[in-house]
Design an enzyme around this catalytic site. Structure first.
Site, PDB file in Angstrom:
ATOM      1  N   ASN A  49       0.857  -1.185   0.000  1.00  0.00           N
ATOM      2  CA  ASN A  49       0.000   0.000   0.000  1.00  0.00           C
ATOM      3  C   ASN A  49       0.892   1.234   0.000  1.00  0.00           C
ATOM      4  OD1 ASN A  49      -2.407  -1.524   0.179  1.00  0.00           O
ATOM      5  ND2 ASN A  49      -2.139  -1.747   2.386  1.00  0.00           N
TER       6      ASN A  49
ATOM      7  N   HIS B  39       6.480  -1.082   3.579  1.00  0.00           N
ATOM      8  CA  HIS B  39       6.334  -2.475   4.000  1.00  0.00           C
ATOM      9  C   HIS B  39       5.607  -3.278   2.942  1.00  0.00           C
ATOM     10  CE1 HIS B  39       3.092   0.012   5.674  1.00  0.00           C
ATOM     11  NE2 HIS B  39       2.282  -1.013   5.500  1.00  0.00           N
TER      12      HIS B  39
ATOM     13  N   HIS C 232       3.334  -6.506   2.416  1.00  0.00           N
ATOM     14  CA  HIS C 232       2.496  -7.512   3.066  1.00  0.00           C
ATOM     15  C   HIS C 232       2.656  -8.827   2.313  1.00  0.00           C
ATOM     16  CE1 HIS C 232      -0.279  -4.736   5.404  1.00  0.00           C
ATOM     17  NE2 HIS C 232       0.113  -3.886   4.474  1.00  0.00           N
TER      18      HIS C 232
END
Ligand code: 5GP
Ligand code: ZN
Length: 116
Positions: free
Chosen positions: A86, A99, A101
């Site tokens: 995101n 980050h 996921h």
């Protein structure tokens, strides 16, 4: 970045369930897992998002992707996973430290996830 949540995880000020670490990246379990396997892979260096990377970050970004399958398999997702990054306001990124996921498990994750 002393007030960044994930920088605090990198330097141990916030405890986390670490699953992989090397000199460039850290992987740990998401605190609110959306599927049986839900791991976050982050750079140890503070990078705000995929919108702020430059060519100098290529090795770190490559490492995050190259290690993703190994981490997924080790954590219980042997037959693939979904990788999500995101980014920024439109991507509804909540933690402003890049980050990846890794979402999976033994079973298919289903259609595009509603919120990660
Ligand atoms: P984003 O919405 O920014 O892509 O995802 C942030 C993720 O970080 C969420 O899935 C959320 O559950 C996770 N998260 C937020 N705070 C913590 C924390 O303190 N520890 C861990 N392990 N995960 C966190
Ligand atoms: Zn940070």
């Amino acid at each position: 970045m002393s007030d960044c949540l994930f920088c605090k995880i990198v330097d141990g000020r916030i405890p986390t369930s670490k699953v992989y670490e090397d000199e460039l990246i850290l992987a740990f379990k998401d605190i609110q897992p959306q599927r049986p396997v839900h791991i976050l892979v982050i750079p140890k260096k503070h990078i705000t998002s995929l919108a702020t990377v430059d060519a100098g970050d290529a090795e770190i970004l490559g490492r995050m992707l190259v290690k993703a399958n190994e981490i997924a398999v080790a954590e219980g997702s042997p037959n693939g996973f979904r990788a999500i990054i995101n980014t920024g306001e439109v991507g509804q990124q909540e933690v402003p430290h890049l980050h990846l996921h890794i979402v999976g498990g033994p079973d298919p994750v289903g259609p595009m996830l509603k919120r990660l």
